[in-house]
Every structure is written in C-alpha cells, then in structure tokens.
Design a protein around this motif. Sequence first.
Motif, mmCIF file in Angstrom:
data_model
loop_
_atom_site.group_PDB
_atom_site.id
_atom_site.type_symbol
_atom_site.label_atom_id
_atom_site.label_comp_id
_atom_site.label_asym_id
_atom_site.label_seq_id
_atom_site.Cartn_x
_atom_site.Cartn_y
_atom_site.Cartn_z
ATOM 1 N N GLU A 352 0.822 -1.209 0.000
ATOM 2 C CA GLU A 352 0.000 0.000 0.000
ATOM 3 C C GLU A 352 0.857 1.260 0.000
ATOM 4 O OE1 GLU A 352 -3.783 1.925 2.463
ATOM 5 O OE2 GLU A 352 -3.170 -0.156 2.790
ATOM 6 N N LEU A 353 1.976 1.238 0.733
ATOM 7 C CA LEU A 353 2.872 2.392 0.758
ATOM 8 C C LEU A 353 3.439 2.667 -0.630
ATOM 9 C CD1 LEU A 353 4.407 4.547 2.365
ATOM 10 C CD2 LEU A 353 6.158 2.826 2.861
ATOM 11 N N GLY A 354 3.829 1.605 -1.343
ATOM 12 C CA GLY A 354 4.358 1.787 -2.690
ATOM 13 C C GLY A 354 3.311 2.354 -3.629
ATOM 14 N N GLU A 355 2.074 1.869 -3.511
ATOM 15 C CA GLU A 355 1.008 2.329 -4.405
ATOM 16 C C GLU A 355 0.640 3.780 -4.136
ATOM 17 O OE1 GLU A 355 -2.064 -0.432 -3.572
ATOM 18 O OE2 GLU A 355 -1.263 -2.023 -4.882
ATOM 19 N N ILE A 356 0.523 4.144 -2.862
ATOM 20 C CA ILE A 356 0.081 5.508 -2.542
ATOM 21 C C ILE A 356 1.190 6.523 -2.822
ATOM 22 C CG2 ILE A 356 0.751 5.702 -0.091
ATOM 23 C CD1 ILE A 356 -2.161 6.719 0.376
ATOM 24 N N SER A 357 2.450 6.119 -2.669
ATOM 25 C CA SER A 357 3.561 7.008 -3.004
ATOM 26 C C SER A 357 3.613 7.256 -4.505
ATOM 27 C CB SER A 357 4.883 6.406 -2.519
ATOM 28 O OG SER A 357 4.893 6.260 -1.111
ATOM 29 N N LYS A 358 3.353 6.216 -5.284
ATOM 30 C CA LYS A 358 3.339 6.362 -6.749
ATOM 31 C C LYS A 358 2.207 7.292 -7.176
ATOM 32 C CE LYS A 358 2.993 3.691 -11.037
ATOM 33 N NZ LYS A 358 2.793 2.340 -11.634
ATOM 34 N N LYS A 359 1.031 7.122 -6.579
ATOM 35 C CA LYS A 359 -0.095 7.990 -6.910
ATOM 36 C C LYS A 359 0.208 9.443 -6.560
ATOM 37 C CE LYS A 359 -4.327 6.761 -6.216
ATOM 38 N NZ LYS A 359 -5.581 6.297 -5.567
ATOM 39 N N ALA A 360 0.918 9.659 -5.452
ATOM 40 C CA ALA A 360 1.256 11.021 -5.046
ATOM 41 C C ALA A 360 2.169 11.679 -6.077
ATOM 42 C CB ALA A 360 1.930 11.009 -3.678
ATOM 43 N N ARG A 361 3.144 10.944 -6.560
ATOM 44 C CA ARG A 361 4.094 11.515 -7.528
ATOM 45 C C ARG A 361 3.474 11.680 -8.903
ATOM 46 N NH1 ARG A 361 7.487 7.850 -4.456
ATOM 47 N NH2 ARG A 361 8.820 9.113 -3.093
ATOM 48 N N GLU A 362 2.428 10.899 -9.201
ATOM 49 C CA GLU A 362 1.749 11.010 -10.490
ATOM 50 C C GLU A 362 0.529 11.928 -10.422
ATOM 51 O OE1 GLU A 362 0.832 7.022 -11.627
ATOM 52 O OE2 GLU A 362 2.915 6.542 -12.178
ATOM 53 N N LYS A 363 0.351 12.615 -9.307
ATOM 54 C CA LYS A 363 -0.741 13.577 -9.115
ATOM 55 C C LYS A 363 -2.115 12.924 -9.217
ATOM 56 C CE LYS A 363 1.960 17.318 -11.193
ATOM 57 N NZ LYS A 363 1.951 18.417 -12.197
ATOM 58 N N LYS A 364 -2.250 11.744 -8.691
ATOM 59 C CA LYS A 364 -3.508 11.020 -8.777
ATOM 60 C C LYS A 364 -4.168 10.819 -7.411
ATOM 61 C CE LYS A 364 -2.399 8.567 -13.064
ATOM 62 N NZ LYS A 364 -2.251 7.252 -13.737
ATOM 63 N N LEU A 365 -3.661 11.483 -6.383
ATOM 64 C CA LEU A 365 -4.269 11.360 -5.061
ATOM 65 C C LEU A 365 -5.566 12.148 -5.004
ATOM 66 C CD1 LEU A 365 -1.276 11.750 -2.575
ATOM 67 C CD2 LEU A 365 -2.609 9.692 -2.995
ATOM 68 N N GLY A 366 -6.585 11.562 -4.397
ATOM 69 C CA GLY A 366 -7.833 12.272 -4.161
ATOM 70 C C GLY A 366 -7.874 12.846 -2.762
ATOM 71 N N PRO A 367 -8.755 13.810 -2.501
ATOM 72 C CA PRO A 367 -8.849 14.413 -1.168
ATOM 73 C C PRO A 367 -9.094 13.389 -0.067
ATOM 74 C CG PRO A 367 -10.104 15.680 -2.753
ATOM 75 C CD PRO A 367 -9.680 14.431 -3.464
ATOM 76 N N ALA A 368 -9.876 12.329 -0.359
ATOM 77 C CA ALA A 368 -10.160 11.327 0.668
ATOM 78 C C ALA A 368 -8.892 10.606 1.108
ATOM 79 C CB ALA A 368 -11.175 10.316 0.139
ATOM 80 N N GLU A 369 -7.907 10.521 0.217
ATOM 81 C CA GLU A 369 -6.648 9.842 0.543
ATOM 82 C C GLU A 369 -5.684 10.744 1.292
ATOM 83 O OE1 GLU A 369 -5.844 6.799 -3.055
ATOM 84 O OE2 GLU A 369 -6.265 8.860 -3.693
ATOM 85 N N MET A 370 -6.088 12.001 1.504
ATOM 86 C CA MET A 370 -5.224 12.968 2.178
ATOM 87 C C MET A 370 -5.801 13.407 3.528
ATOM 88 S SD MET A 370 -2.823 13.855 -0.224
ATOM 89 C CE MET A 370 -2.421 15.558 0.059
ATOM 90 N N SER A 371 -6.887 12.809 3.941
ATOM 91 C CA SER A 371 -7.559 13.270 5.154
ATOM 92 C C SER A 371 -7.715 12.137 6.157
ATOM 93 C CB SER A 371 -8.932 13.849 4.796
ATOM 94 O OG SER A 371 -9.731 12.861 4.165
ATOM 95 N N GLY A 372 -8.012 12.508 7.399
ATOM 96 C CA GLY A 372 -8.303 11.522 8.433
ATOM 97 C C GLY A 372 -7.100 11.002 9.176
#
Length: 457
Positions: A352-372
């Motif tokens: 999961e860490l690898g996937e979410i880091s890749k999404k962050a660098r590719e500008k594909k993170l959604g607001p829900a993935e940045m909160s909580g």
Amino acid sequence: MAEIREARVPDIGGYSDVPVIELLVAVGDTVAKDQGLATLESDKATMEVPAPFAGVIRELKIKVGDTVSEGAVVALIEVAGEGVGAPAKTEPAAPAPMPGHKSGAKPEPEPEPKPEPRSEPKAEAAAGPAQARPAAAGEARTPPVAFGAESILPGEVPYASPAVRVFARELGVDLSQVRGSGRGGRIGKEDVQAYVKSVMSGAARPAAAAGGGGLDLLPWPKVDFARFGEIETRPLSRIKKISGANLARNWAMIPHVTQHDEADITEMEAFRKRLGEENKDTKITPLVFLIKAAVAALRKFPQFNASLDESGENLVLKKYFHIGIAVDTPDGLVVPVIRDCDRKGLLELSTELGEISKKAREKKLGPAEMSGGCFSISSLGGIGGTAFTPIVNAPEVAILGVSRSSMKPVWNGKEFVPRLMLPLSLSYDHRVIDGADAARFTSYLAQVLGDLRRLLL
C-alpha cells in the motif's frame, strides 16, 4: 449503434469549485476506461478525472481555469459498443453543480449579494486542511476573534459562505478585515489565504495587534535582488502556496517542542533484508516498521492519537490508527494517509505504501486519501541528516521525523560494539503533551524498533 454519454466529475471528497489546471484529451481523441480526462487541483493535492467508459471524445464541457464540483459534466463521449469498449452501467444522476461554476453546463444566474442574517448558518464541511464545525453559541473559540458592534450589524456582515467562515475561524482571521475578490465583494478561501500571507509578510496588520494581540511583525524586507547579480523569478506551485500558508499557521499557533532520541535497529534491518529476499516482488522499506512501531506507541500513549476540538478545551481521543506519510513530489510535499495500520501486516503495508507514493508523484491522489490522519511520519533517511524539527500537521498533535541511520559504537556493559542507530525527532503540541510523556513515547518507540517481538505484546 453509437451512443453519446456524459463523463462527470466523480466523488472528490466533498470539495466544490475545484480549479481545472490541465486538459489531458482533445475532441476526437479515443480514450480507454479510467484514462485521465482532466487534472483538478484542490487545496491539498492534484487529481485526475477518469473516463468512466471507453470511447471517442465528441465534446469537452470544461476548459483550463474553470471550477467544477462533484457531478459536473466534463466531456461527451461516443461509446461505440463492441468496437470501442463495453458500455458501462447506467450511472445514477449526479448532483447538479454549484450555481455559478464554469463546468460547461448552463449555470444558474448568481443572485445578487444579500446581507446575511444576524446568526451564522450551519457550516458545511470546511475545504481547508482541517475539518471543523462552527463553534456553538457560547462556546469558546480558538483563537478568539473579536467582533465589534459594527461587524455584527446585518449591513456589515462579511459576504462569505459558511465554509469560508469556518476556514477563517480556524486561521483566526476576522473576515471584516478581508477584502473579497468575488462578485459583489464575496470573500473566498483564496482571499483569506492572501490576507494571512500579507499579515505574515508584514504588508497588513491584524486588527488584534492594535490591542496588543495578534502578530505585530516588522514588514518583510523589500530587496531589489537584481542589483547584486543575475536572478530568475520562478512561481511557486499551487501546492507549495497552500502548504506554505498551512505550515506558517501551524508553526505560529502550535507551541512546538521537539524530542530527539535514537533507536538501535541492527536486528530490525537484518530482518528487513531477509524479508526482502523472501518477497522479491515487494519493496520492504524501514518505513513500514516505523508505521507498526508508531501504532504500538499510539496504543500505549493514547494522548498522542488525539486532536484538540475547535474550542481548545477538549481532547478528542481516536480509536483508529490512520498514519500520514510525507511524500516528496516535484510539486511539493503531500501527506497521503494509510488507514487502519493496526489491522495490516508488514507486507500489506509495504504494498500500500508503494502504491500511494506512486499515486502522489503522479498527481492522482484524491482528497479522501489525504484526510483523516492521526499521526504523521516524515522520513529523510534516504537523503541524509542527523536530526530535524518537523512541523506538526494540524489538527494532529505530534509528528515523527526520521533521519539517516548510521553505525555507531555502543557500550554493552563490557565493550563497545558497532550498532546501526536510527535518529528519531518527535515534534509535539505542548498544549496537549508534556515533555516527560514525549520522552516516554520516543523511548518506547526505540524499544519496539530495537526488539520487534514487543509488537506481539
């Protein structure tokens, strides 16, 4: 037979009027399902609007500079059945866009500004970096915002939405001091942020300063740098602008203290390497061990897994363990959140860490993935350094900074032996956490990292 279908903005975490910063397709382009159509940029991250089905772009309903909300039509796509891709299931009707947005749908005419009632309406979820509800009647506010008689008369009430009022209250901004740039003088979030920046730079002086409170700072020095040599002016990215204002607020409003310690990770590192050899398809970094150790420490010291409420008088203790991980991207620092870390093993966290880091660098993170998030970790170990002072990510009350590990001679009672030591830097909100508790937290964290069997206790 070909069918024209609408591609709409999906759920973007409750955000509205999000700017369109890039179009990824043009009329006539053939797109696959889930291919990006446009890039949006909220206060926290950039995100792509995916194509809900495959087909050919027949019309674009938005352009760069427009603002859109959930349900806004982005494009009309011709779905050609078997030749292009199986039509997706009929989607339920999406909510209509906010009046006045620029999504391409015919907007309703925006009503002329009217004075708002004496009492504030219920606030919707703030679109700022922290979620908060407006203070109830008689409830203390942090920081307090003083209102004189003139500011509460109906004709003098600042023209702003409930969400902007909540956002301003979080920053301690008196909206009567802010000039709105919207139609009819409407105040937007960007106006509040611009006011905060002007106060921090000394260009504006908060009203509270006249009474002895607030930030009464010297003006920011004005220098003609070109006098001394060649220069280049480069605009900051939107993420850096937003995060800069948030960091300035957090640093100014949270009494920071940083506790430093070291953890002996010699055995942990040996185990990590063995685990990596056994699972070559998964990259296992020291960060996943830090996540598990942090969860164990948060369980033992629950005041670290907490937030102050908006009154500043109550501590909200959380029973879940969502860990934010600072990720360095070309556009700036973002902090995606990995949820329920207490229920996941090392291998699952690594994936999961690898996937979410890749999404962050590719500008594909959604607001829900940045909160909580409950607690954040900022690791500079891959770059260098021996210690630093991370800034607490409000509304959290602590953040762990990690620097580069190094071999050091450690006395074992008989002799000095080489051990791999990891520097830990824990910044915390001194309103909630005392120094003794911070020392106990880092000491326990070091014990867990030094002997992973403690995670089984």
